[in-house]
Design an enzyme around this catalytic site. Structure first.
Site, mmCIF file in Angstrom:
data_model
loop_
_atom_site.group_PDB
_atom_site.id
_atom_site.type_symbol
_atom_site.label_atom_id
_atom_site.label_comp_id
_atom_site.label_asym_id
_atom_site.label_seq_id
_atom_site.Cartn_x
_atom_site.Cartn_y
_atom_site.Cartn_z
ATOM 1 N N HIS A 127 3.204 -12.067 -4.114
ATOM 2 C CA HIS A 127 1.867 -11.071 -4.306
ATOM 3 C C HIS A 127 2.876 -9.724 -4.274
ATOM 4 O O HIS A 127 3.787 -9.705 -3.628
ATOM 5 C CB HIS A 127 1.150 -11.291 -2.969
ATOM 6 N N GLU A 129 2.512 -6.846 -2.746
ATOM 7 C CA GLU A 129 2.914 -6.464 -1.318
ATOM 8 C C GLU A 129 4.284 -6.857 -0.879
ATOM 9 O O GLU A 129 5.114 -6.394 -0.287
ATOM 10 C CB GLU A 129 1.572 -6.363 -0.267
ATOM 11 N N ARG A 134 10.073 -6.999 -0.035
ATOM 12 C CA ARG A 134 11.483 -7.365 -0.160
ATOM 13 C C ARG A 134 12.526 -6.576 -1.005
ATOM 14 O O ARG A 134 13.672 -6.415 -0.720
ATOM 15 C CB ARG A 134 11.334 -8.835 -0.807
ATOM 16 N N CYS A 334 -1.746 -11.091 2.906
ATOM 17 C CA CYS A 334 -0.977 -9.888 2.970
ATOM 18 C C CYS A 334 -1.537 -9.011 3.997
ATOM 19 O O CYS A 334 -0.781 -8.354 4.644
ATOM 20 C CB CYS A 334 -1.198 -9.165 1.594
ATOM 21 N N LYS A 337 0.541 -10.190 7.094
ATOM 22 C CA LYS A 337 1.745 -9.744 7.052
ATOM 23 C C LYS A 337 1.831 -8.253 7.169
ATOM 24 O O LYS A 337 3.051 -7.796 7.623
ATOM 25 C CB LYS A 337 2.599 -10.102 5.481
ATOM 26 N N ARG A 340 1.883 -7.880 10.730
ATOM 27 C CA ARG A 340 3.281 -8.122 11.588
ATOM 28 C C ARG A 340 4.237 -7.068 11.006
ATOM 29 O O ARG A 340 5.006 -6.639 11.918
ATOM 30 C CB ARG A 340 3.819 -9.557 10.714
#
Length: 549
Positions: A127, A129, A134, A334, A337, A340
């Site tokens: 995805h 995002e 990364r 997402c 994430k 997080r």
């Protein structure tokens, strides 16, 4: 650590990220005072326009959607800092800033759990995002290389401890996404208007789990089902920017053909007060008749969605995994994430070894799409408010959330508008593009988790690895480590200098972490919060939610 208390409103608890009682106050980490001025020197539209222009000029045709047949999603990280010749004491107090895209990603896919590989040479989640984040880690690795070589153009300065670095004090990072993140942030109420946009949502609609607001029309999950114009889930989007009362709204579209009837409130388990809100009207006089559905599924063992018709279809605040086509994924939504990253930082466990503090996003900007400010606040901040006992430097960030009025030209809605009555089905683009602000090979185009064009025979070879795969980011980390003399290594790495690389790789990317490392302590707080929830999330879900990449 400065903080700001946020009232909760006594919302109903959800299994994994439950809300705290009404009278509970918690602390959020605010933007440092020296960066507060920088955050006011840009607008959401400026960030969106910069990212769209970068997409058009820096990303190749390869990996982009096929015209009039495919669409994709876009995400990026933008660096904000004062101009080099800027005097910080202007009479009007305004600081001129430069904005630079340092990472970018496109993509709509993720692989099923049967295709995951322990070697770390495949991208589990593509995805946009995740690709952008990364790519941002790749940028940070390059900047640490510059810092270790004592280059002045690095974004890092020496920290107070041996081998550690910290961001320059005048920098901040803004995260941009062309669409609302899949999962909890996409659960948005749908109003009754046929020819009017969805109004901004009040806190009651966005946060009440019984009125589970629903998902966006372009939810980055099971794209072909959720975004099929003929699907009963997908509703026709309108452009008129006003309600019947004539009041303009930030939400630039989101209305649909008349949705289903309001939910059967007798089966919604509402309190008397909640019942009145469901059957009543929004402040603008519009009735909530349904919710945008998210394709993200509640994690196994979680008390799931009610599935009731209308506005009670979803429960909000839950951890969710992205759906797969027959093969269920282990990739968290997402929304989860981003939540997080808003606690642990965007750098991951590897880079945290070299950093004095985690690297947080100062703001999140969303492009033109179905959107709820309250749902975004809930998904990224409020449902995490009971995470406590975090080590020094970590905390739930009071990230600023804004929406732009600019539409991404290759979003589903934009392509659908251009396509008009053309024959053929509109589908999500199967490729993902990664771009990082690094001097060598900044681009990376992948499909199904591997570089585009990879054959089955080629899998496992060096050429079949994405530059932002776990194993390649680890290789970059090793190169950084080898460029620094051992006497200048941070203490958290010195005990590993005699260990084989494979052992360290497993420790960093597996279910176990490096004991005593601050990132692992912070991750343990989250892990404890999830494992102590009423649901019984499988260990794999714990690992994925807390994944160190």
């Amino acid at each position: 650590m400065r903080g700001k208390s946020l009232p909760n409103g006594g919302f109903k608890a959800c299994p994994c990220f439950s809300f705290v009682p009404t009278n509970t106050r918690f602390m959020l980490r605010e933007l440092p005072g020296d960066l507060e001025g920088l955050s006011t020197m840009w607008t959401a539209d400026e960030i969106a326009r910069l990212c769209y222009e970068h997409y058009g000029s820096k990303l190749p045709k390869q990996g982009k959607p096929e015209p009039n047949r495919e669409w994709t999603l876009l995400a990026a990280v933008v660096k904000i800092q004062p101009t080099a010749d800027q005097a910080c004491d202007h009479s009007d107090g305004r600081v001129q800033v430069t904005k630079e895209v340092v990472s970018m990603g496109t993509g709509t896919k993720c692989i099923g759990q049967s295709k995951m590989r322990k070697s770390g040479d495949i991208l589990n989640d593509s995805h946009a995002e995740v690709i952008a984040r990364r790519s941002f880690q790749r940028y940070l690795l390059h900047q640490l290389h510059l810092a270790a070589a004592l280059k002045e153009d690095s974004i890092f300065l020496p920290g107070s401890q041996r081998g550690l670095w910290k961001l320059k004090p005048d920098l901040l990072f803004v995260f941009f996404s062309s669409h609302t993140p899949c999962g909890d942030a996409s659960i948005i109420p749908m109003l009754e208007f046929e020819d009017q946009p969805c109004c901004p949502v009040s806190r009651d609609w966005a946060s009440n789990p019984s009125v589970e607001t629903s998902d966006n029309l372009e939810a980055p999950e099971d794209k072909r089902k959720c975004e099929d114009p003929e699907s009963p889930v997908t509703k026709k989007m309108r452009l008129e920017p006003r309600t019947p009362g004539g009041t303009a709204h930030r939400q630039s579209f989101g209305s649909q053909e008349r949705g289903p009837n309001p939910p059967d409130v007798s089966s919604s388990n509402l309190t008397a007060e909640e019942l009145a809100s469901v059957t009543g009207m929004t402040p603008s006089g519009a009735q909530v008749v349904d919710v945008y559905r998210t394709g993200a599924k509640c994690v196994p063992g979680e008390a799931g969605d009610s599935g009731q018709p209308g506005a009670a279809y979803h429960r909000v605040g839950l951890l969710r995994v992205k759906p797969g086509r027959g093969d269920r994924t282990r990739s968290m939504s997402c929304s989860d994430k981003l939540a997080r990253w808003n606690i642990l930082g965007c750098q991951g466990a590897l880079l945290m070894h070299f950093l004095e503090e985690p690297i947080y996003l100062s703001a999140v900007v969303i492009g033109k799409c179905p959107y709820s400010q309250e749902a975004m606040q809930r998904a990224l901040i409020r449902r995490c408010q009971n995470v406590s006992a975090l080590p020094e430097g970590f905390g739930v960030q009071e990230v600023k959330i804004q929406q732009s009025d600019l539409l991404f030209e290759q979003s589903r809605r934009a392509v659908q508008t251009r396509k008009a009555d053309s024959p053929g089905r509109l589908v999500p683009c199967g490729a993902a593009i990664s771009w990082s602000a690094v001097p060598e090979q900044p681009l990376d185009v992948t499909a199904n988790g591997f570089p585009q064009g990879t054959t089955k025979k080629g899998i496992g070879r060096l050429q079949a690895r994405s530059r932002i795969s776990k194993v390649e980011l680890f290789r970059s980390f090793q190169k950084l480590l080898s460029s620094i003399s051992e006497d200048k290594w941070p203490d958290s790495l010195r005990k590993w200098q005699q260990r084989p690389a494979k052992s360290f790789f497993i420790q960093q990317w597996g279910s176990q972490g490096v004991a005593g490392h601050s990132y692992e302590e912070a991750a343990a707080c989250l892990r404890h919060r999830v494992s102590c929830s009423p649901c019984r999330c499988p260990p794999a879900i714990h690992v994925n939610f807390l994944q160190r990449s």
